[in-house]
Design a protein around this motif. Structure first.
Motif, PDB file in Angstrom:
ATOM      1  N   ARG A 209       0.947  -1.182  -0.138  1.00 26.97           N
ATOM      2  CA  ARG A 209      -0.053   0.023   0.049  1.00 26.97           C
ATOM      3  C   ARG A 209       0.811   1.093  -0.072  1.00 26.97           C
ATOM      4  N   ALA A 210       2.049   1.134   0.437  1.00 22.84           N
ATOM      5  CA  ALA A 210       2.760   2.333   0.522  1.00 22.84           C
ATOM      6  C   ALA A 210       3.639   2.556  -0.816  1.00 22.84           C
ATOM      7  N   VAL A 211       3.382   1.772  -1.552  1.00 21.39           N
ATOM      8  CA  VAL A 211       4.084   2.256  -3.138  1.00 21.39           C
ATOM      9  C   VAL A 211       3.211   2.895  -3.671  1.00 21.39           C
ATOM     10  N   ASP A 212       3.989   4.082  -4.508  1.00 17.77           N
ATOM     11  CA  ASP A 212       3.259   5.325  -5.025  1.00 17.77           C
ATOM     12  C   ASP A 212       2.371   4.729  -6.281  1.00 17.77           C
ATOM     13  N   VAL A 214       0.952   1.858  -6.793  1.00 18.00           N
ATOM     14  CA  VAL A 214      -0.070   1.035  -6.515  1.00 18.00           C
ATOM     15  C   VAL A 214      -1.486   2.011  -5.995  1.00 18.00           C
ATOM     16  N   ARG A 215      -2.490   1.692  -7.017  1.00 16.47           N
ATOM     17  CA  ARG A 215      -3.704   2.332  -7.115  1.00 16.47           C
ATOM     18  C   ARG A 215      -4.735   2.013  -5.917  1.00 16.47           C
ATOM     19  N   ASP A 216      -4.266   1.946  -4.613  1.00 16.41           N
ATOM     20  CA  ASP A 216      -5.207   1.541  -3.640  1.00 16.41           C
ATOM     21  C   ASP A 216      -6.421   2.397  -3.224  1.00 16.41           C
ATOM     22  N   ASP A 217      -6.468   3.614  -4.226  1.00 15.15           N
ATOM     23  CA  ASP A 217      -7.592   4.467  -4.078  1.00 15.15           C
ATOM     24  C   ASP A 217      -8.812   3.962  -4.592  1.00 15.15           C
ATOM     25  N   VAL A 218      -8.619   3.236  -5.694  1.00 16.02           N
ATOM     26  CA  VAL A 218      -9.653   2.613  -6.740  1.00 16.02           C
ATOM     27  C   VAL A 218     -10.001   1.151  -6.029  1.00 16.02           C
ATOM     28  N   LYS A 219      -9.143   0.356  -6.024  1.00 11.95           N
ATOM     29  CA  LYS A 219      -9.267  -0.951  -5.322  1.00 11.95           C
ATOM     30  C   LYS A 219      -8.315  -1.297  -4.481  1.00 11.95           C
ATOM     31  N   ASP A 220      -8.618  -1.975  -3.336  1.00 11.99           N
ATOM     32  CA  ASP A 220      -7.602  -2.128  -2.219  1.00 11.99           C
ATOM     33  C   ASP A 220      -6.494  -3.279  -2.854  1.00 11.99           C
ATOM     34  N   THR A 238      -1.621  -8.979  -4.675  1.00 16.11           N
ATOM     35  CA  THR A 238      -2.441  -8.502  -5.846  1.00 16.11           C
ATOM     36  C   THR A 238      -2.773  -7.021  -5.697  1.00 16.11           C
ATOM     37  N   TRP A 239      -2.758  -6.153  -6.644  1.00 14.19           N
ATOM     38  CA  TRP A 239      -2.973  -4.759  -6.617  1.00 14.19           C
ATOM     39  C   TRP A 239      -3.177  -4.158  -8.068  1.00 14.19           C
ATOM     40  N   TRP A 240      -3.567  -3.055  -8.104  1.00 14.98           N
ATOM     41  CA  TRP A 240      -4.115  -2.409  -9.209  1.00 14.98           C
ATOM     42  C   TRP A 240      -3.060  -1.317  -9.567  1.00 14.98           C
ATOM     43  N   THR A 241      -2.527  -1.093 -10.896  1.00 18.80           N
ATOM     44  CA  THR A 241      -1.900  -0.056 -11.356  1.00 18.80           C
ATOM     45  C   THR A 241      -2.184   0.432 -12.867  1.00 18.80           C
ATOM     46  N   GLY A 242      -1.198   1.067 -13.335  1.00 19.49           N
ATOM     47  CA  GLY A 242      -1.535   1.629 -14.796  1.00 19.49           C
ATOM     48  C   GLY A 242      -1.697   0.271 -15.958  1.00 19.49           C
ATOM     49  N   SER A 243      -2.215   0.405 -16.760  1.00 20.98           N
ATOM     50  CA  SER A 243      -2.304  -0.624 -17.726  1.00 20.98           C
ATOM     51  C   SER A 243      -1.334  -0.687 -18.686  1.00 20.98           C
ATOM     52  N   ARG A 244      -0.470   0.102 -18.927  1.00 19.44           N
ATOM     53  CA  ARG A 244       0.527  -0.127 -19.986  1.00 19.44           C
ATOM     54  C   ARG A 244       1.514  -1.184 -19.490  1.00 19.44           C
ATOM     55  N   PRO A 245       2.341  -1.732 -20.515  1.00 17.91           N
ATOM     56  CA  PRO A 245       3.094  -2.733 -20.061  1.00 17.91           C
ATOM     57  C   PRO A 245       4.279  -2.289 -19.009  1.00 17.91           C
ATOM     58  N   LEU A 246       4.725  -0.859 -19.429  1.00 20.92           N
ATOM     59  CA  LEU A 246       5.661  -0.152 -18.681  1.00 20.92           C
ATOM     60  C   LEU A 246       5.324   0.002 -17.396  1.00 20.92           C
ATOM     61  N   ASP A 247       3.992   0.375 -17.147  1.00 19.27           N
ATOM     62  CA  ASP A 247       3.307   0.747 -16.023  1.00 19.27           C
ATOM     63  C   ASP A 247       3.575  -0.641 -15.052  1.00 19.27           C
ATOM     64  N   ILE A 248       3.207  -1.648 -15.634  1.00 21.58           N
ATOM     65  CA  ILE A 248       3.193  -2.795 -14.921  1.00 21.58           C
ATOM     66  C   ILE A 248       4.493  -3.368 -14.629  1.00 21.58           C
ATOM     67  N   ARG A 249       5.524  -3.352 -15.227  1.00 18.96           N
ATOM     68  CA  ARG A 249       6.930  -3.672 -14.948  1.00 18.96           C
ATOM     69  C   ARG A 249       7.421  -2.679 -13.953  1.00 18.96           C
ATOM     70  N   ARG A 250       7.159  -1.204 -14.150  1.00 17.49           N
ATOM     71  CA  ARG A 250       7.663  -0.573 -12.890  1.00 17.49           C
ATOM     72  C   ARG A 250       6.997  -0.838 -11.775  1.00 17.49           C
ATOM     73  N   SER A 251       5.697  -1.020 -11.734  1.00 20.68           N
ATOM     74  CA  SER A 251       5.111  -1.243 -10.358  1.00 20.68           C
ATOM     75  C   SER A 251       5.546  -2.520  -9.681  1.00 20.68           C
ATOM     76  N   ARG A 252       5.560  -3.550 -10.440  1.00 20.02           N
ATOM     77  CA  ARG A 252       6.188  -4.804  -9.983  1.00 20.02           C
ATOM     78  C   ARG A 252       7.559  -4.576  -9.339  1.00 20.02           C
ATOM     79  N   ASP A 253       8.424  -3.917 -10.100  1.00 20.52           N
ATOM     80  CA  ASP A 253       9.755  -3.784  -9.484  1.00 20.52           C
ATOM     81  C   ASP A 253       9.592  -3.013  -8.279  1.00 20.52           C
ATOM     82  N   GLN A 254       8.753  -1.935  -8.058  1.00 19.36           N
ATOM     83  CA  GLN A 254       8.876  -1.496  -6.733  1.00 19.36           C
ATOM     84  C   GLN A 254       7.852  -2.154  -5.664  1.00 19.36           C
TER      85      GLN A 254
END
Length: 306
Positions: A209-212, A214-220, A238-254
């Motif tokens: 939840r502390a990762v920037d 991660v869109r926990d404001d939309v879905k927990d 499991t978490w929600w983030t941007g839908s582009r491939p770069l968004d997925i890779r960046r968020s998973r890394d963080q």
């Protein structure tokens, strides 16, 4: 016919041609007027189609397709009328019959081309995906750069351009990855069997939840104990983030970095793989004391000297 009659015969033939052309001048003029009228109608139709398309925010490719179809229809009608005026024996029914037979032959010869053409029109009309969308179809995965009547240009994530025939995108399932702005992603995290499961779940949940990104404001964020692994209790994170491939890779890394740091700080072990060895027969165990070691060394001396 002798050589003496050739000039007179040629003169008569040319005269007949001239008389026929002179007699057909009014018909040719009327046919040209019809074609000029068709040109004006096509220009007006294209103008209105472009205006309506701009107001309704249609795709430019779709506007071009509608303009082409309208122009083709009006020109076909105008040419048939002009032919009927110049050659009265060619009725519109006969012309359409001849055109139909020719269309069948052309259709068989250019089957794939027409298939892609019709698929392109349907794709532009239905709009299942748009330019800049990331799609996946068969072995193709990338961003759409252009949609034409015959094919679609897809730029893969490795930078290569793939020109995809439209019938392939029309006949096969297509995954539109950026249909929405958000997309769910998942990683698996394991903790040692000796750790408290509820405590580990809480540490992982707070770290994600502390990762920037991660869109926990939309879905927990969701953390579930998933399975008993070979060396660990595995959690599905499991978490929600941007839908582009770069968004997925960046968020998973963080998220992976944050979870690793949080578990280390909490003293929760992320285990290495453990291996347990079993033997069919019991293994003899002998305690080695200093005396036993000296005896073994003395027993080995004669063999080494020899």
């Amino acid at each position: 016919m002798t050589w003496d009659t050739v000039p007179s015969t040629l003169q008569e033939t040319l005269g007949a041609y001239w008389d026929g052309f002179y007699a057909a001048i009014p018909k040719l003029a009327a046919a040209l007027v019809v074609l000029a009228a068709v040109w004006a109608v096509v220009a007006v139709a294209r103008y209105f189609i472009r205006q309506i398309g701009a107001r309704t925010r249609m795709r430019q490719n779709l506007i071009d397709v509608l303009c082409m179809l309208a122009g083709t229809g009006f020109w076909l009608m105008g040419i048939l009328i002009a032919l009927a005026i110049v050659f009265p024996t060619i009725t519109p029914a006969k012309a359409l019959t001849t055109l139909g037979l020719g269309s069948v032959a052309i259709g068989f010869a250019f089957k794939d081309t027409f298939e892609n053409f019709l698929a392109g029109i349907l794709i532009l009309l239905r709009e299942p995906f748009a330019i800049t969308d990331y799609v996946e179809c068969e072995d193709i995965d990338g961003q759409i750069e252009e949609i034409t009547i015959r094919d679609t240009h897809v730029r893969q994530t490795d930078g290569q351009l793939v020109v995809v025939p439209n019938h392939l995108l029309f006949q096969n399932p297509v995954t539109v990855r950026t249909d929405r702005d958000l997309r769910r992603t998942t990683v698996i995290c394991g903790v040692a069997y000796g750790e408290n499961v509820d405590n580990a779940r809480s540490v992982i949940w707070n770290a994600v939840r502390a990762v920037d990104t991660v869109r926990d404001d939309v879905k927990d964020v969701e953390v579930f104990a998933q399975a008993f692994g070979a060396s660990s209790v595995d959690f599905e994170v499991t978490w929600w983030t941007g839908s582009r491939p770069l968004d997925i890779r960046r968020s998973r890394d963080q998220v992976v970095a944050a979870v690793k740091a949080a578990l280390d700080d909490a003293g929760i072990e992320i285990p290495f793989p453990y291996r347990t060895l079993t033997f069919k027969d019991p293994l003899p165990v002998r305690a080695h004391t200093d005396t036993a070691v000296e005896a073994d060394e003395k027993a080995d001396e004669p063999a080494s000297r020899a």
